[in-house]
Write a protein that holds these residues in place. Structure first.
Motif, PDB file in Angstrom:
ATOM      1  N   ALA A 196       0.865  -1.073   0.099  1.00 21.66           N
ATOM      2  CA  ALA A 196      -0.103  -0.080  -0.035  1.00 21.66           C
ATOM      3  C   ALA A 196       0.956   1.338   0.097  1.00 21.66           C
ATOM      4  O   ALA A 196       0.364   2.392  -0.569  1.00 21.66           O
ATOM      5  CB  ALA A 196      -1.125  -0.112   1.214  1.00 21.66           C
ATOM      6  N   GLY A 197       2.166   1.219   0.438  1.00 23.70           N
ATOM      7  CA  GLY A 197       2.980   2.032   0.428  1.00 23.70           C
ATOM      8  C   GLY A 197       3.873   2.403  -0.843  1.00 23.70           C
ATOM      9  O   GLY A 197       4.629   3.547  -1.112  1.00 23.70           O
ATOM     10  N   GLY A 198       3.434   1.733  -1.808  1.00 22.20           N
ATOM     11  CA  GLY A 198       4.268   1.573  -3.137  1.00 22.20           C
ATOM     12  C   GLY A 198       4.607   0.472  -3.664  1.00 22.20           C
ATOM     13  O   GLY A 198       4.915  -0.657  -2.724  1.00 22.20           O
ATOM     14  N   GLU A 199       5.081   0.284  -5.061  1.00 23.90           N
ATOM     15  CA  GLU A 199       5.500  -0.870  -5.616  1.00 23.90           C
ATOM     16  C   GLU A 199       6.986  -1.225  -4.826  1.00 23.90           C
ATOM     17  O   GLU A 199       7.679  -0.569  -4.270  1.00 23.90           O
ATOM     18  CB  GLU A 199       5.963  -0.608  -6.786  1.00 23.90           C
ATOM     19  N   SER A 200       7.113  -2.539  -4.834  1.00 26.92           N
ATOM     20  CA  SER A 200       8.340  -3.176  -4.037  1.00 26.92           C
ATOM     21  C   SER A 200       8.609  -4.356  -4.524  1.00 26.92           C
ATOM     22  O   SER A 200       7.779  -5.133  -5.239  1.00 26.92           O
ATOM     23  CB  SER A 200       7.906  -3.097  -2.589  1.00 26.92           C
ATOM     24  N   TYR A 201       9.791  -5.068  -4.314  1.00 28.76           N
ATOM     25  CA  TYR A 201      10.121  -6.427  -4.618  1.00 28.76           C
ATOM     26  C   TYR A 201      10.322  -7.362  -3.545  1.00 28.76           C
ATOM     27  O   TYR A 201      10.633  -6.739  -2.370  1.00 28.76           O
ATOM     28  CB  TYR A 201      11.271  -6.373  -5.708  1.00 28.76           C
ATOM     29  N   GLY A 202      10.736  -8.726  -3.733  1.00 26.35           N
ATOM     30  CA  GLY A 202      10.894  -9.524  -2.513  1.00 26.35           C
ATOM     31  C   GLY A 202      11.722  -8.927  -1.464  1.00 26.35           C
ATOM     32  O   GLY A 202      11.396  -8.995  -0.280  1.00 26.35           O
ATOM     33  N   TYR A 203      13.039  -8.846  -2.023  1.00 30.34           N
ATOM     34  CA  TYR A 203      13.857  -8.605  -0.678  1.00 30.34           C
ATOM     35  C   TYR A 203      13.667  -7.232  -0.073  1.00 30.34           C
ATOM     36  O   TYR A 203      13.711  -7.076   1.237  1.00 30.34           O
ATOM     37  CB  TYR A 203      15.639  -8.433  -1.394  1.00 30.34           C
ATOM     38  N   GLU A 204      13.148  -6.297  -0.660  1.00 29.54           N
ATOM     39  CA  GLU A 204      12.787  -5.017  -0.199  1.00 29.54           C
ATOM     40  C   GLU A 204      11.574  -5.350   0.933  1.00 29.54           C
ATOM     41  O   GLU A 204      11.324  -4.715   1.893  1.00 29.54           O
ATOM     42  CB  GLU A 204      12.371  -4.160  -1.216  1.00 29.54           C
ATOM     43  N   THR A 228      17.568  -4.633 -13.564  1.00 27.48           N
ATOM     44  CA  THR A 228      18.164  -3.840 -12.482  1.00 27.48           C
ATOM     45  C   THR A 228      19.573  -3.193 -13.241  1.00 27.48           C
ATOM     46  O   THR A 228      19.613  -3.553 -14.517  1.00 27.48           O
ATOM     47  CB  THR A 228      18.722  -4.671 -11.135  1.00 27.48           C
ATOM     48  N   ASP A 229      20.174  -2.400 -12.606  1.00 29.07           N
ATOM     49  CA  ASP A 229      21.237  -1.657 -13.272  1.00 29.07           C
ATOM     50  C   ASP A 229      22.223  -2.843 -13.450  1.00 29.07           C
ATOM     51  O   ASP A 229      23.132  -2.484 -14.469  1.00 29.07           O
ATOM     52  CB  ASP A 229      21.731  -0.585 -12.231  1.00 29.07           C
ATOM     53  N   GLN A 230      22.241  -3.875 -12.807  1.00 29.47           N
ATOM     54  CA  GLN A 230      23.377  -5.016 -12.889  1.00 29.47           C
ATOM     55  C   GLN A 230      22.949  -5.962 -14.063  1.00 29.47           C
ATOM     56  O   GLN A 230      23.646  -6.944 -14.014  1.00 29.47           O
ATOM     57  CB  GLN A 230      23.405  -5.584 -11.582  1.00 29.47           C
ATOM     58  N   GLY A 231      21.819  -5.641 -14.674  1.00 28.90           N
ATOM     59  CA  GLY A 231      21.286  -6.894 -15.723  1.00 28.90           C
ATOM     60  C   GLY A 231      20.595  -7.761 -15.210  1.00 28.90           C
ATOM     61  O   GLY A 231      20.257  -8.834 -15.900  1.00 28.90           O
ATOM     62  N   ARG A 232      20.311  -7.982 -13.858  1.00 24.68           N
ATOM     63  CA  ARG A 232      19.371  -8.939 -13.354  1.00 24.68           C
ATOM     64  C   ARG A 232      18.152  -8.514 -13.460  1.00 24.68           C
ATOM     65  O   ARG A 232      17.498  -7.390 -13.245  1.00 24.68           O
ATOM     66  CB  ARG A 232      19.818  -9.271 -11.956  1.00 24.68           C
ATOM     67  N   ARG A 233      17.069  -9.514 -13.690  1.00 24.17           N
ATOM     68  CA  ARG A 233      15.767  -9.142 -13.334  1.00 24.17           C
ATOM     69  C   ARG A 233      15.097  -9.501 -12.278  1.00 24.17           C
ATOM     70  O   ARG A 233      15.594 -10.221 -11.500  1.00 24.17           O
ATOM     71  CB  ARG A 233      14.937 -10.494 -14.609  1.00 24.17           C
ATOM     72  N   ARG A 234      14.257  -8.369 -11.842  1.00 21.90           N
ATOM     73  CA  ARG A 234      13.744  -8.402 -10.566  1.00 21.90           C
ATOM     74  C   ARG A 234      12.075  -8.218 -10.743  1.00 21.90           C
ATOM     75  O   ARG A 234      11.750  -7.296 -11.755  1.00 21.90           O
ATOM     76  CB  ARG A 234      14.272  -6.913  -9.735  1.00 21.90           C
ATOM     77  N   LYS A 235      11.279  -8.704 -10.028  1.00 25.47           N
ATOM     78  CA  LYS A 235       9.872  -8.793 -10.183  1.00 25.47           C
ATOM     79  C   LYS A 235       9.500  -7.672  -8.964  1.00 25.47           C
ATOM     80  O   LYS A 235       9.691  -7.920  -7.805  1.00 25.47           O
ATOM     81  CB  LYS A 235       9.257 -10.149 -10.112  1.00 25.47           C
ATOM     82  N   TYR A 236       8.806  -6.711  -9.483  1.00 26.16           N
ATOM     83  CA  TYR A 236       8.166  -5.394  -8.721  1.00 26.16           C
ATOM     84  C   TYR A 236       6.585  -5.933  -8.427  1.00 26.16           C
ATOM     85  O   TYR A 236       5.874  -6.423  -9.476  1.00 26.16           O
ATOM     86  CB  TYR A 236       8.434  -4.253  -9.464  1.00 26.16           C
TER      87      TYR A 236
END
Length: 113
Positions: free
Chosen positions: A23-31, A71-79
């Motif tokens: 509810a605070g905004g888009e995020s991904y797993g580790y976050e 990501t900037d490192q070229g990895r895919r991240r799911k938001y």
């Protein structure tokens, strides 16, 4: 001394916890894992193995939607972000959890445990 948080309570609270964070905004797993730890004052330390099944279930139920991004490192991240249905479920979860919390607080009021 670290307190024990029973897995049944963690499991029961996982949906409203994740929906509240999103509810605070888009995020991904580790976050999301970091948010849980911070919000609980370090009392809850969810693992990947606990979080990702919850995220997949919420996505399957239409409460959240995910999108892949590089990501900037070229990895895919799911938001992940909340859907309108997820916002409605969060509102009903809040009401339910407040009722449970209020009843527990009243029942513990006279207790000397």
């Amino acid at each position: 001394m670290k307190k024990t948080v029973y897995k049944e309570l963690v499991a029961a609270s996982s949906r409203p916890m994740v929906l509240s964070i999103l509810a605070g905004g888009e995020s991904y797993g580790y976050e999301i894992l970091k948010h849980v730890k911070v919000l609980s004052g370090g009392e809850l330390e969810w693992s990947d193995g606990m979080l990702y099944p919850v995220l997949h279930r919420l996505e399957r139920d239409g409460l959240i939607v995910g999108r892949w991004q590089l990501t900037d490192q070229g990895r895919r991240r799911k938001y992940y972000r909340l859907t309108a249905r997820g916002k409605r479920r969060l509102a009903s979860d809040r009401e339910s959890w407040r009722a449970v919390y209020g009843a527990l607080e009243l029942s513990w009021g006279g207790s000397r445990v």
